[in-house]
Design an enzyme around this catalytic site. Structure first.
Site, short mmCIF file in Angstrom:
data_model
loop_
_atom_site.label_atom_id
_atom_site.label_comp_id
_atom_site.label_asym_id
_atom_site.label_seq_id
_atom_site.Cartn_x
_atom_site.Cartn_y
_atom_site.Cartn_z
N ASP A 135 3.72 -8.86 -9.19
CA ASP A 135 4.61 -7.81 -8.69
C ASP A 135 4.54 -7.76 -7.17
OD1 ASP A 135 6.53 -5.95 -9.32
OD2 ASP A 135 5.13 -4.27 -9.24
N HIS A 142 10.49 1.49 0.59
CA HIS A 142 9.47 1.94 -0.36
C HIS A 142 8.09 1.92 0.30
CE1 HIS A 142 7.18 2.50 -4.04
NE2 HIS A 142 6.59 1.34 -3.88
N GLU A 208 9.11 2.85 -11.78
CA GLU A 208 9.47 2.15 -10.55
C GLU A 208 10.65 1.26 -10.87
OE1 GLU A 208 6.09 0.21 -8.67
OE2 GLU A 208 5.45 2.10 -7.76
N ASP A 242 8.41 -0.79 -13.72
CA ASP A 242 6.96 -0.93 -13.52
C ASP A 242 6.33 0.46 -13.63
OD1 ASP A 242 4.46 -1.87 -12.79
OD2 ASP A 242 4.90 -1.76 -10.65
N GLN A 249 -3.75 5.93 -10.20
CA GLN A 249 -3.64 4.96 -9.11
C GLN A 249 -4.40 5.41 -7.87
OE1 GLN A 249 0.46 3.98 -8.36
NE2 GLN A 249 0.02 2.47 -6.78
N TYR A 253 -7.40 2.69 -6.76
CA TYR A 253 -6.81 1.48 -6.17
C TYR A 253 -7.53 0.91 -4.96
CZ TYR A 253 -4.48 3.30 -1.97
OH TYR A 253 -4.21 3.81 -0.73
N LYS A 262 -1.15 0.89 -13.78
CA LYS A 262 0.05 0.10 -14.00
C LYS A 262 0.03 -0.64 -15.34
CE LYS A 262 1.82 0.16 -9.60
NZ LYS A 262 3.21 0.40 -9.22
N THR A 358 9.33 -1.84 -6.11
CA THR A 358 10.29 -0.75 -6.19
C THR A 358 11.45 -0.97 -5.23
OG1 THR A 358 8.44 0.68 -6.69
CG2 THR A 358 10.50 1.76 -6.08
#
Lengths: 427, 427
Positions: A135, A142, A208, A242, A249, A253, A262, A358
């Site tokens: 991805d 974005h 997304e 997505d 997150q 992350y 995700k 996105t």
């Protein structure tokens, strides 16, 4: 080889509604289960699904070098691995078979009974076995919005963003086609002001809005794909959702990127629209803001003008369109993405899927996620049924649509329709 | 079902060297190409490779419910999907066939000619088609070292690390078995003090010493795997080298994690050692430093005492062992990793691979990467041939080894042997 399948003047003897995403100029590829419980590879014209496995057995692809069982498979991977020359020959032949001026199949009732299906007689499947899913994060708007919302990076693009088509690896096993419902994920989150995490259902499940492209076999281990050859290895595109759990997150992350936030689910549209079908809709990509390294410098029009929208349909109510965007806004195009992905020698196979990231445009209604549309929940969206949404509620259905339109011809992707069910309970 | 295959007193009628990794108590599974160019599933005792496809055709697995072609495949995925009961029955039967007291096959010369191979007659393949590859980051010492070396996080573990078995998704397509050479990757890096990146060969290619486990089909979309059931879904383990390009990683990894810095190659040992074979080597995991959420709390001994080492062999010279570590040091065990990975409903399939993350122990010689061993190149390692290494040079061969030993029985993993070739040049 001429793209005769793109001839805008061609009509089909199959009925096609004026606003259909699937005129005879589209000819996408997919996999479906028939009324006889057989899995086959097929295409679609208007609201008629066409069994390519049966067409091939009946001899309609004679003269094209294809193995006997190429369409009698539960994924498109082998067909895609045959390469662009074969895809084009097959797509041109399909256009010929269903051309209004060709009555060979049109007048053969018994063949038509075997080959043609109404949409309510089939069940669309995942069209490819996805080996690896990558991805990207290629919309400048974005990336800028996220930096602003998180407020942890001087509210601006990160230093590497204008040099690198940033990407991460996603999870293939949880990619599902349109129509498969998903569950709200549970996980760890850090409540505001707390020092210890808690466990429970995510409170901020988001979509997304993305496009994704499907590749063919491209390179050996170690071998880069030059940016101007990259499109040779792109079979086609789908719509892609997505799904993201923002609260999970945020806590997980750093430093290795999104994981459980995700990989609970991603949804894709089931018909792969070929890059060839999108040829008339090429446009220039946005001009680079900073110089790009030579391996990312391309020639020609490598972006595509694809209108995109997202709607939310609460249980038992009408849908509200919450986002209208366009794929042409992406700062990094697919050729640059594939050149970057392979510049270190990473091998790309048939059936790999690469999400765009996105697709947010420059205006607030074009932002491709609820995180951006509601600015982290600060500006809830009013729905037609009078309710409000900060993120996605249990039993909401999220619908994504996309199409190109020019000179009276419309090539579309259909829809992704996914309902978010409450947290999974073991039966 | 008793693990009779683990009986420490059993001897085989096949010759096994005293220090072999593959006594009759091991019975790992792999895939190899034979002298007749046939791909088959096999096992190994001592230095003899055994063709399980041929054994099955000759009736040696009669009475165990197996499809006729279960071993005549180019991957172990279907066999692994058959589940633990089948793996155990097959492993026990193999132990019986090759037991010193059983002369059925031993005395059948024509069968032995079909079934047995010297190692120089076969070529080991990737044992599974890896659907998804996840890499954890589960050594506290490694995470602490990295935080210290990067110096960007108060020189300490990140806030989430003691709560989450942190992980990211890796790339399946570039995982290769031992013996496949790889190329030094090219990519973008930001030179010290510069504001614009440059493109070129990575100057800091590194290994990461890891173990990885291979799963069977575990759960539906949405369904979590409880921590105390997780081992039911683990088929076995391999050695794993998560090749890394530190300079590329440093420039690309914020905010979505490592991408091109890792996906140019990962190397694995070709024989999968079953979790059953490792049963005698269970040990307690390190005590939690902070309370862990209930879904991560397990019962019993879930770690394994596996000695690990890494050697570097310069072209034409003798190898130098640069690291000695142990898998038992990992703060998060495999059961916790799998419970965490699925707590949001992410589905796990047969043939998925989960890396442990770099296995660094508490002492400097147990650090599992050159980044740590040389402290970012500040303390080069002296090699036996008089040269020094900060990272891996072109034409160096990196060798990883691992084994368990207890009460005179040694169960090993063999080796990963990988040569780092110079940057790829198109032929």
């Amino acid at each position: 080889m001429p793209l005769s399948a793109n001839n805008p003047d061609r009509k089909s003897w199959l009925h096609v509604d004026k606003n259909s995403d699937f005129p005879i100029q589209n000819i996408p590829f997919g996999v479906f289960l028939t009324r006889d419980d057989i899995i086959t590879i097929g295409t679609r014209i208007g609201d008629t699904a066409i069994d390519l496995g049966a067409l091939h057995q009946l001899g309609y692809f004679d003269g094209i070098p294809l193995t006997d069982d190429i369409f009698l498979q539960d994924t498109l991977n082998d067909f895609i691995a045959d390469g662009r020359k074969t895809w084009r020959a097959v797509r041109n032949r399909i256009a010929h078979i269903f051309d209004a001026d060709n009555d060979t199949l049109k007048n053969n009732k018994s063949h038509k009974e075997i080959v043609l299906f109404r949409l309510d007689e089939i069940e669309m499947q995942l069209p490819v076995q996805i080996g690896d899913y990558t991805d990207f994060y290629s919309s400048k708007e974005h990336a800028t919005n996220v930096a602003n919302i998180l407020g942890n990076t001087n509210n601006d693009l990160l230093a590497n963003w204008l040099h690198i088509p940033v990407a991460y690896h996603g999870r293939s096993s949880s990619i599902v086609p349109s129509g498969i419902n998903i569950h709200r994920p549970q996980g760890q989150t850090l409540p505001f002001g707390a020092t210890e995490p808690v466990f429970g259902p995510s409170k901020s499940v988001d979509f997304e809005l993305e496009m994704a492209f499907i590749t063919t076999v491209a390179n050996d281990l170690g071998e880069p794909i030059p940016v101007n050859e990259a499109e040779e290895y792109i079979f086609g595109l789908v719509l892609f959702n997505d799904w993201s759990a923002r609260d999970i997150q945020k806590w997980e992350y750093i430093p290795l990127g999104p994981f459980l936030a995700k990989n609970f689910a991603s949804s894709m549209s089931p018909w792969i629209v070929t890059l060839d079908a999108l040829e008339p809709y090429r446009v220039e990509s946005p001009k680079p803001i900073k110089p790009q390294l030579p391996y990312l410098q391309y020639k020609g029009k490598k972006s595509y003008d694809i209108n995109l929208e997202v709607a939310i349909q609460p249980q038992g109510a009408k849908e509200t369109v919450v986002c209208k965007s366009n794929f042409k806004h992406m700062y990094w195009n697919m050729s640059q993405q594939l050149a970057h992905h392979t510049v270190n020698g990473c091998p790309v196979n048939s059936g790999d899927l690469m999400g765009s990231g996105t697709v947010s445009g420059p205006t607030p209604e074009s932002f491709g996620s609820m995180l951006e549309l509601t600015w982290k929940g600060e500006k809830p969206i009013k729905m037609k049924d009078g309710t409000e949404r900060k993120f996605i509620n249990d039993n909401d259905t999220v619908i994504m649509r996309g199409y190109c339109e020019k000179d009276g011809t419309r090539i579309g992707f259909g829809e992704i329709i996914t309902k978010l069910l409450p947290v999974y309970v073991k039966k």
